[in-house]
Structure formats: structure tokens, C-alpha cells
Design a protein around this motif. Structure first.
Motif, short mmCIF file in Angstrom:
data_model
loop_
_atom_site.label_atom_id
_atom_site.label_comp_id
_atom_site.label_asym_id
_atom_site.label_seq_id
_atom_site.Cartn_x
_atom_site.Cartn_y
_atom_site.Cartn_z
N VAL A 1 0.83 -1.21 0.00
CA VAL A 1 0.00 0.00 0.00
C VAL A 1 0.87 1.26 0.00
CG1 VAL A 1 -1.67 1.33 1.36
CG2 VAL A 1 -1.99 -1.13 1.02
N ASP A 2 1.90 1.29 0.83
CA ASP A 2 2.82 2.44 0.82
C ASP A 2 3.46 2.61 -0.56
OD1 ASP A 2 2.79 3.75 3.34
OD2 ASP A 2 3.86 2.08 4.24
N PHE A 3 3.84 1.52 -1.17
CA PHE A 3 4.43 1.56 -2.50
C PHE A 3 3.47 2.19 -3.50
CE2 PHE A 3 7.99 -0.59 -4.80
CZ PHE A 3 7.67 -0.23 -6.10
N LEU A 4 2.22 1.72 -3.50
CA LEU A 4 1.21 2.26 -4.41
C LEU A 4 0.91 3.72 -4.12
CD1 LEU A 4 -1.24 -0.79 -4.51
CD2 LEU A 4 0.43 -0.13 -6.26
N LEU A 5 0.84 4.08 -2.84
CA LEU A 5 0.59 5.48 -2.50
C LEU A 5 1.72 6.37 -3.01
CD1 LEU A 5 -0.88 5.22 1.10
CD2 LEU A 5 -1.95 6.42 -0.83
N ALA A 6 2.96 5.91 -2.91
CA ALA A 6 4.09 6.69 -3.42
C ALA A 6 3.97 6.89 -4.92
CB ALA A 6 5.40 6.01 -3.08
N GLN A 7 3.59 5.84 -5.65
CA GLN A 7 3.40 5.96 -7.09
C GLN A 7 2.27 6.94 -7.43
OE1 GLN A 7 2.70 1.84 -8.26
NE2 GLN A 7 4.76 1.73 -9.16
N VAL A 8 1.18 6.82 -6.70
CA VAL A 8 0.02 7.68 -6.94
C VAL A 8 0.37 9.13 -6.68
CG1 VAL A 8 -2.31 8.26 -6.14
CG2 VAL A 8 -1.68 5.86 -6.54
N TYR A 9 0.97 9.41 -5.53
CA TYR A 9 1.31 10.79 -5.19
C TYR A 9 2.37 11.36 -6.14
CZ TYR A 9 -1.38 10.76 -0.82
OH TYR A 9 -2.39 10.73 0.13
N LEU A 10 3.29 10.53 -6.61
CA LEU A 10 4.26 11.00 -7.60
C LEU A 10 3.54 11.44 -8.86
CD1 LEU A 10 7.45 11.10 -8.16
CD2 LEU A 10 7.02 9.02 -9.52
N THR A 11 2.57 10.66 -9.30
CA THR A 11 1.80 11.00 -10.49
C THR A 11 0.98 12.27 -10.28
OG1 THR A 11 1.66 8.64 -11.01
CG2 THR A 11 0.15 10.11 -12.19
N MET A 12 0.48 12.47 -9.07
CA MET A 12 -0.29 13.67 -8.75
C MET A 12 0.60 14.89 -8.49
SD MET A 12 -3.11 11.95 -6.17
CE MET A 12 -4.09 13.45 -6.00
N GLU A 13 1.90 14.68 -8.47
CA GLU A 13 2.87 15.73 -8.15
C GLU A 13 2.68 16.27 -6.73
OE1 GLU A 13 2.98 18.62 -11.30
OE2 GLU A 13 3.47 17.13 -12.82
N ASP A 14 2.24 15.40 -5.86
CA ASP A 14 2.18 15.69 -4.43
C ASP A 14 3.49 15.19 -3.84
OD1 ASP A 14 1.78 15.72 -1.68
OD2 ASP A 14 -0.31 15.08 -1.80
N TRP A 15 4.51 16.00 -3.96
CA TRP A 15 5.87 15.56 -3.68
C TRP A 15 6.07 15.18 -2.21
CZ3 TRP A 15 6.76 14.76 -8.37
CH2 TRP A 15 6.54 15.71 -9.37
N ASP A 16 5.46 15.90 -1.31
CA ASP A 16 5.65 15.63 0.12
C ASP A 16 5.16 14.24 0.47
OD1 ASP A 16 6.34 16.52 2.84
OD2 ASP A 16 4.19 16.40 3.18
N ASN A 17 3.95 13.89 0.03
CA ASN A 17 3.42 12.57 0.33
C ASN A 17 4.12 11.47 -0.45
OD1 ASN A 17 1.31 12.72 2.37
ND2 ASN A 17 0.17 13.99 0.93
N ALA A 18 4.54 11.76 -1.66
CA ALA A 18 5.31 10.77 -2.42
C ALA A 18 6.59 10.43 -1.69
CB ALA A 18 5.62 11.30 -3.82
N GLU A 19 7.27 11.44 -1.19
CA GLU A 19 8.51 11.22 -0.45
C GLU A 19 8.26 10.43 0.83
OE1 GLU A 19 12.28 13.75 1.45
OE2 GLU A 19 10.51 14.81 0.70
N LEU A 20 7.19 10.77 1.53
CA LEU A 20 6.87 10.12 2.79
C LEU A 20 6.67 8.61 2.61
CD1 LEU A 20 5.97 10.32 5.82
CD2 LEU A 20 3.65 10.64 4.95
N HIS A 21 5.86 8.24 1.65
CA HIS A 21 5.53 6.82 1.47
C HIS A 21 6.68 6.06 0.82
CE1 HIS A 21 1.42 6.98 2.97
NE2 HIS A 21 1.33 8.16 2.39
N ALA A 22 7.42 6.70 -0.07
CA ALA A 22 8.60 6.04 -0.64
C ALA A 22 9.64 5.78 0.43
CB ALA A 22 9.18 6.89 -1.76
N ASN A 23 9.81 6.72 1.34
CA ASN A 23 10.76 6.55 2.43
C ASN A 23 10.40 5.36 3.31
OD1 ASN A 23 11.33 7.39 5.56
ND2 ASN A 23 13.05 7.93 4.23
#
Length: 483
Positions: free
Chosen positions: A227-249
Motif C-alpha cells: 500500500v505504501d508503495f502504491l501510495l508513493a506511485q500515486v502521489y508521484l503521479t499527482m505531483e504531491d511531492w511531500d506525500n510521495a517522499e513520505l511513502h517512498a521513504n
């Protein structure tokens, strides 16, 4: 009480696949022995329906090379600049993987197969979600069932909205795909892209909470890490950089990178970097469900040598020159071309190989990109260098934000080649595409940024049967995105 006879047909189809083609995927009571009442009224029954959804997803509704997770990765890889379909071997049979009109034909194999498979998985998940809150049983088991169903549904919608419409930043107010959120199959209009992404994020956020503490049996199953992996992909696509970084981390700090020895071993054996993958037995092996099969030209002694995908000469000789991840040889069948040795099978014995789906290196790159786009050059460089050092690759040293972002995007090409990120990067970055015979491709092709050729037409039968659906513009009438 919902009408079981009208809503369980898709679910039993998926669950039956478990008993007919993959008994070892999950040791559960066969679906054929369950009564309708059992299916929807206890944990065991709903678990079997959930595994039906898993199996439909894993096999792409019996279209492994098109609509499974690995089939979609194949489509994405050959849609980019670096990989190509071997026209000498497959001729016109795989035109739908190039930018021939079969690719976006509303009656064609790709458009229909992906749409159908994703909505069948969604419907299975919806049946589970429609009953899971009402069944008795262990609270943790029920939460795990619900969380997995939400995660499966959200991944399907993420696939659909990216393939049947342009990227979020460009088209968030445009029609996305219908949001079918119950097992009642009523006609639905296309929700906006923004509405689809809101649903995806909501499903994944809820799934993350429900799967907290869930100890999956093996890496076939979706847990909080997936789920974290998918959220990072989704937020990256949305250009929500803060959340993309959080879940990728969250993934980067939990999954160490594989060694270069493991990297070169062929992506066929589970290791610590795999976040999601699939074990295989003899009953699971399909002709085209393995990257080793797709890229094999006889060099790996794979049971199936499909001879379909080649790395382009430009990618080998320019982009990857001197990089340890350049795992290719001169093509043994076609002079002047190359063949990949990145993907191997376990030779002549079942289960041939395990299949990876999601691996942590992608999250290192997501975290680095998201940090860089927020101006945190130090963090981005540190994460990027960690990956480069592990691979023995040239280490990036730039302190410029723009140069660092460019370096990270290049590193995505180098680390993840042939693994299915190419088309989705073209879409989210709004890039043009160029292929030429001078670079070793079989054709000369120029596609502008935001071309309608990148997205698929909705299957014609869906538009005919559901008058609420609005078809995507045909590339011949609208070559590029129209605001």
C-alpha cells in the motif's frame, strides 16, 4: 440482502481459477464446494472470493501478456524510447504494442483486455467489501480481508485512469473512468480524473490503516508495504511531492537494495528488495508471463523463447555505456542488434522462476525525485547516491536542482529498464517520444508530448452498452490533448 445470483458470477469465475489453475496459490476450501450463504457470511468464504480477485489480477483475466501486472509493464516498456518490439520475429502480430492503430483500436485486444480484467478484479473486490463489515469472526482477519480488497481495487483504478486518460496534472478535470464501488452493476458515467484519484487515495489510506500489523503469508499478498508503495506511485503521479517522499521513504527504510550479484541473477528468485512478487509452480507457468521469456533469444535456455523485446542500440551504446546494469549480449539471432540478459529463468525445471512485481529500488528513485522537486537537494542526492553506490554506477555529484532532477530521471531509465515504468513516465512528465532507425529501432516514429496515441480508447462495446460513457478522442481527430 443483495441478490447473490446476480452479483457472484464474476467472483466465482475468479475463485474457480484458484482451483483449476493454481491450487497452491492459497490453501483454501475450493469455491465450488461453498454455498452462496457461506461465501458471503464467513471469513473463509470471503477469503476465497478475495483470492479470486488476486488470481484475476495475477493472470490478467487469462490475458497474462496484456492485462496482468507484468503484461501492463510489458506494454509500458515497449512504449518508451529504450526498448522495442522485435519486428523481425513477430512482424505485425504485436503492432498493438507499438503506436500502430491497433494500439488504440476500440475493438482491439489491448484496450478490451485491460479494461475487462481491471473491472472484473474491481467487481470481485466490491463483493468482498459489500459483505465484509457484516460477517462475524476475528477482528484482525476481517480487517486484513477488507484492506487487501481495497488495495486491489485501488491498483486497478490506478491502472485504468493512467491508461485511459492523460496524466493528473494535465487532465484532472477531464473524464477518467467509471467508479464502480458496489457489486450492483449499474451503468456509470466517467468520473473525473480528480475524482478517480480521490477514490484511489481514500481506498489506499483506509487499506493502510486496516493492514497495520497484518503478517502476510508470503509476497504474493498485498500488505501495508504494498500500500505504501502504491501510495508513493500515486502521489508521484499527482505531483504531491511531500506525500510521495513520505511513502517512498517507508519502503526505502524497510527494504534494502539487492546486491549486484542478485541484480545480475535474473530477477527470478525472491530477495530482500522485492516488495511484491509471485511464486510459480508447473500449473502456473504461462507462455508470456515472464520477462525472461519476452526478452529471451536463446541465450538463457528458457523453456519459452519468445524473442519479442530488444533493447535499442542507442540505449545500449549511449545511455548505458559503462554501467554495470548493462546486462546485454550481441543478439545471437539478429546481426547488429542486442539481446538482454537481465531477466533469467531457473532453466529447465519447474517452477522455472518466481516473478517480481514491485521492488524497492523504484522507491529510492521516487523519494529522491520528490525531495529534489521540493528543493531538498541534500536528501535527494544522498538517496540517489545510495542506489548508485550499491550498483557500482557513476555517482551523481551535482548540487543544481534542475540537473539533479534530470540525473534522477536518467537513473530511473538505467535502474528500471525493461521493468515497466517507461510509458507512465512519458505520461506524467508530459514528454515527447522519438524512435529512429539511426538509433537501432525498426521504425522512425515521432510522437509529440501529450499525444492521444498514448492513451487508449474505451472498448466499443462498453460505449454501446452504456450510453453514459463518453469515448476518448481518436488520435486521427485529436492528435494531442485538447484542454
Amino acid at each position: 440482502m443483495k441478490n447473490l445470483h446476480s452479483i457472484l458470477s464474476f467472483a466465482f469465475l475468479g475463485a474457480t481459477l484458484l482451483t483449476s489453475s493454481c491450487d497452491k496459490f492459497l490453501d483454501q476450501e475450493p469455491a465450488s464446494s461453498l454455498t452462496n450463504t457461506t461465501v458471503v457470511n464467513d471469513v473463509t468464504g470471503l477469503n476465497i472470493l478475495l483470492q479470486g480477485a488476486y488470481r484475476l489480477m495475477r493472470d490478467g483475466n487469462n490475458n497474462v501478456n496484456i492485462a496482468s501486472p507484468l503484461g501492463i509493464k510489458l506494454l509500458s516498456s515497449v512504449s518508451g524510447e529504450d526498448m522495442m518490439v522485435n519486428q523481425e520475429q513477430v512482424g505485425n502480430n504485436w503492432n498493438f504494442y507499438t503506436y500502430n492503430n491497433q494500439r488504440y483500436d476500440a475493438t482491439g485486444a489491448v484496450t478490451v483486455a485491460i479494461w475487462t480484467a481491471m473491472y472484473k478484479v474491481i467487481n470481485n473486490a466490491n463483493i468482498v467489501l459489500g459483505y465484509v463489515d457484516d460477517i462475524p469472526g476475528n477482528e484482525n482477519e476481517i480487517a486484513a480481508i477488507k484492506g487487501q480488497a481495497l488495495a486491489l481495487r485501488s491498483r486497478c483504478y490506478f491502472n485504468l485512469v493512467r491508461l485511459y486518460q492523460h496524466t493528473y496534472a494535465l487532465a484532472k478535470d477531464k473524464p477518467g473512468v467509471p467508479l464502480q464501488l458496489t457489486a450492483e452493476l449499474e451503468p456509470q458515467a466517467r468520473a473525473s480524473v480528480a475524482e478517480v484519484y480521490t477514490q484511489i487515495v481514500g481506498d489506499l489510506t483506509q487499506a493502510s490503516e486496516l493492514l497495520e500489523g497484518y503478517d502476510r503469508p508470503n509476497k504474493n499478498f498485498y500488505n501495508k508495504d504494498v500500500v505504501d508503495f502504491l501510495l508513493a506511485q500515486v502521489y508521484l503521479t499527482m505531483e504531491d511531492w511531500d506525500n510521495a517522499e513520505l511513502h517512498a521513504n517507508a519502503i526505502r527504510t524497510s527494504y534494502p537494495l539487492m546486491t549486484m550479484q542478485q541484480y545480475a541473477a535474473g530477477f527470478s528468485t525472491d530477495n530482500n528488495e522485492w516488495v511484491l512478487g509471485y511464486t510459480q509452480g508447473p500449473q502456473d507457468y504461462w507462455w508470456y508471463d515472464s520477462p525472461a521469456c519476452w526478452f529471451d533469444f536463446g541465450q538463457n535456455n528458457a523453456p519459452w523463447q519468445a524473442e519479442q523485446i530488444l533493447p535499442s542500440n542507442h540505449f545500449v551504446e549511449e545511455v548505458m555505456a559503462g554501467d554495470p546494469r548493462l546486462l546485454v549480449i550481441p543478439n545471437p539471432l539478429y546481426t547488429g542488434k542486442y539481446a538482454a540478459t537481465k531477466f533469467l529463468e531457473l532453466k529447465d525445471e519447474p517452477p522455472y522462476s518466481e516473478l517480481y512485481d514491485l521492488r524497492a529500488a523504484e522507491m529510492y528513485l521516487v523519494e529522491a525525485e520528490a525531495a529534489a522537486r521540493q528543493g531538498d537537494v541534500a536528501t535527494a542526492l544522498q538517496v540517489l547516491n545510495t542506489l548508485q553506490n550499491q550498483r557500482g554506477a557513476t555517482v551523481t555529484t551535482t548540487g543544481s536542482q534542475s540537473e539533479l532532477i534530470a540525473a534522477i530521471l536518467t537513473e530511473r531509465r538505467k535502474e528500471m529498464w525493461g521493468e515497466g515504468i517507461e510509458l507512465f513516465d512519458i505520461l506524467r512528465l508530459q514528454q515527447p517520444l522519438s524512435k529512429s532507425t539511426a538509433d537501432g529501432h525498426y521504425l522512425n516514429l515521432t510522437i509529440p508530448a501529450n499525444s492521444s496515441k498514448h492513451i487508449m480508447l474505451i472498448p466499443e462495446r462498453e460505449v454501446v452498452n452504456n450510453r453514459l460513457l463518453v469515448q476518448n478522442p481518436h488520435p486521427d481527430q485529436a492528435p494531442v490533448f485538447v484542454p
